[in-house]
Design an enzyme around this catalytic site. Structure first.
Site, PDB file in Angstrom:
ATOM      1  N   ASN A  42      59.244  86.030  44.761  1.00 35.43           N
ATOM      2  CA  ASN A  42      58.230  85.130  44.218  1.00 35.43           C
ATOM      3  C   ASN A  42      56.991  85.850  43.723  1.00 35.43           C
ATOM      4  O   ASN A  42      56.245  85.310  42.904  1.00 35.43           O
ATOM      5  CB  ASN A  42      57.841  84.114  45.307  1.00 35.43           C
ATOM      6  CG  ASN A  42      56.608  83.323  44.947  1.00 35.43           C
ATOM      7  OD1 ASN A  42      56.649  82.407  44.132  1.00 35.43           O
ATOM      8  ND2 ASN A  42      55.472  83.685  45.556  1.00 35.43           N
ATOM      9  N   ALA A  43      56.736  87.058  44.210  1.00 35.56           N
ATOM     10  CA  ALA A  43      55.507  87.770  43.856  1.00 35.56           C
ATOM     11  C   ALA A  43      55.392  87.929  42.348  1.00 35.56           C
ATOM     12  O   ALA A  43      56.386  88.130  41.642  1.00 35.56           O
ATOM     13  CB  ALA A  43      55.476  89.144  44.534  1.00 35.56           C
TER      14      ALA A  43
ATOM     15  N   PRO B 150      59.963  76.883  37.839  1.00 37.46           N
ATOM     16  CA  PRO B 150      59.055  75.746  37.953  1.00 37.46           C
ATOM     17  C   PRO B 150      58.261  75.549  36.661  1.00 37.46           C
ATOM     18  O   PRO B 150      57.929  76.508  35.958  1.00 37.46           O
ATOM     19  CB  PRO B 150      58.105  76.147  39.097  1.00 37.46           C
ATOM     20  CG  PRO B 150      58.776  77.297  39.781  1.00 37.46           C
ATOM     21  CD  PRO B 150      59.581  77.984  38.724  1.00 37.46           C
ATOM     22  N   GLY B 151      57.984  74.296  36.374  1.00 36.83           N
ATOM     23  CA  GLY B 151      57.043  73.998  35.302  1.00 36.83           C
ATOM     24  C   GLY B 151      55.629  74.087  35.845  1.00 36.83           C
ATOM     25  O   GLY B 151      55.369  74.789  36.826  1.00 36.83           O
TER      26      GLY B 151
ATOM     27  N   TYR C 267      54.352  88.418  29.811  1.00 41.14           N
ATOM     28  CA  TYR C 267      54.650  87.651  31.029  1.00 41.14           C
ATOM     29  C   TYR C 267      55.906  86.816  30.840  1.00 41.14           C
ATOM     30  O   TYR C 267      56.834  86.861  31.649  1.00 41.14           O
ATOM     31  CB  TYR C 267      53.459  86.767  31.400  1.00 41.14           C
ATOM     32  CG  TYR C 267      53.752  85.849  32.572  1.00 41.14           C
ATOM     33  CD1 TYR C 267      53.810  86.363  33.866  1.00 41.14           C
ATOM     34  CD2 TYR C 267      53.972  84.493  32.390  1.00 41.14           C
ATOM     35  CE1 TYR C 267      54.096  85.538  34.947  1.00 41.14           C
ATOM     36  CE2 TYR C 267      54.253  83.660  33.459  1.00 41.14           C
ATOM     37  CZ  TYR C 267      54.310  84.185  34.738  1.00 41.14           C
ATOM     38  OH  TYR C 267      54.593  83.369  35.801  1.00 41.14           O
TER      39      TYR C 267
ATOM     40  N   GLY D 223      49.530  83.189  22.900  1.00 46.42           N
ATOM     41  CA  GLY D 223      48.889  84.436  23.269  1.00 46.42           C
ATOM     42  C   GLY D 223      49.911  85.528  23.516  1.00 46.42           C
ATOM     43  O   GLY D 223      50.993  85.533  22.937  1.00 46.42           O
TER      44      GLY D 223
ATOM     45  N   GLY E 277      50.047  79.472  47.234  1.00 41.74           N
ATOM     46  CA  GLY E 277      50.842  78.790  46.225  1.00 41.74           C
ATOM     47  C   GLY E 277      52.269  78.500  46.635  1.00 41.74           C
ATOM     48  O   GLY E 277      52.564  78.143  47.782  1.00 41.74           O
ATOM     49  N   ILE E 278      53.185  78.652  45.668  1.00 34.41           N
ATOM     50  CA  ILE E 278      54.603  78.367  45.909  1.00 34.41           C
ATOM     51  C   ILE E 278      55.160  79.263  47.006  1.00 34.41           C
ATOM     52  O   ILE E 278      55.956  78.816  47.839  1.00 34.41           O
ATOM     53  CB  ILE E 278      55.397  78.526  44.603  1.00 34.41           C
ATOM     54  CG1 ILE E 278      55.032  77.396  43.622  1.00 34.41           C
ATOM     55  CG2 ILE E 278      56.903  78.527  44.868  1.00 34.41           C
ATOM     56  CD1 ILE E 278      55.615  77.573  42.237  1.00 34.41           C
TER      57      ILE E 278
END
Length: 262
Positions: free
Chosen positions: A92-93, A194-195, A164, A160, A18-19
């Site tokens: 980033n993790a 980021p979106g 997070y 929900g 990913g990113i």
């Protein structure tokens, strides 16, 4: 524009896909020494390491688990022993608390408090632990760059459970404090939110959601991982001379569309 990244020691957490993977490759193209962390997918991390080296950088793979805080310090120590002190940290993790993002249909009150504790410990306290481990070396050098990867969910919310988004929003407060704490030592700290980002690691999303999000962006396209990576590299480089304590949104963050289950 000179990024001044050649031979800089860069630590990108969660860089096996990913990113994070795109960011590691982008730093590699600048000639940096890039440490890539993984939690369980060493094979994927090794593949990214090969791509970093093919791009012109150096690579080193080390395990880091946000739910095991001592492993954070061990990872930073391993990188320092291999190359020297970390000069650029990209936190980033992420830990979802499972293998995928939370189910949008879960009611807030049905989320056990232990899940709140686990999610915030991993995604917020884990990021703080990463920063704490690299700060002494940055202060000693009088130079450092820290980029915390948040999410558009921190501002937009998510149907929900809330742990997070709450953890990710906390990264902005962390960056504001760190900007004042590290600024006089040459350490700049920023957040990238980021979106909806197109990556190979994102779980499948219905096409109508993707279309709605795309239509809601100014550019009529969603960011991919490389778009985000370029933002991160600038913030983590010498080209960023005095930007600190800020929250940077990419083009996808402008999108507002119905969520699944919303």
């Amino acid at each position: 524009m000179d990024t001044e990244l050649r031979d800089r020691v860069v630590l990108v957490t969660g860089a096996s896909s990913g990113i994070g993977a795109a960011t590691a490759r982008a730093f590699g193209r600048e000639g940096a020494r890039v440490a890539i962390t993984y939690r369980s997918s060493r094979d994927k991390a090794e593949k990214v390491a090969a791509e970093v080296e093919a791009a012109g950088g150096q690579a080193y793979v080390v395990r880091l688990d946000l739910e095991d805080l001592p492993s954070v310090a061990r990872a930073v120590e391993a990188v320092a022993g291999h190359w020297g002190d970390v000069e650029v940290l990209v936190a980033n993790a992420v830990r979802w608390g499972g293998d995928a993002p939370p189910e949008p249909g879960v009611r807030f009150e049905d989320v056990p408090l232990k899940e709140w504790e686990a999610m915030i410990n991993a995604n917020l306290v884990g990021a703080a632990a990463s920063v704490s481990a690299v700060l002494p070396g940055m202060r000693a050098k009088g130079w450092g760059r820290i980029v915390l990867i948040s999410s558009g969910v921190a501002e937009e919310g998510l149907p929900g459970p809330g742990p997070y988004g709450t953890a990710k929003s906390g990264l902005y407060g962390l960056a504001r404090s760190l900007a004042w704490n590290g600024g006089r030592d040459g350490i700049l700290v920023n957040v990238v939110a980021p979106g909806f980002t197109l990556t190979e690691s994102r779980p499948p999303v219905p096409e109508f959601v993707v279309e709605a999000l795309t239509a809601a962006t100014p550019t009529r396209r969603l960011s991919d991982a490389d778009d985000v990576a370029r933002i991160v590299v600038f913030l983590g480089s010498g080209a960023n001379g005095n930007l600190t304590g800020e929250l940077i949104r990419d083009g996808s963050s402008a999108a507002r569309a119905p969520h699944l289950g919303g």
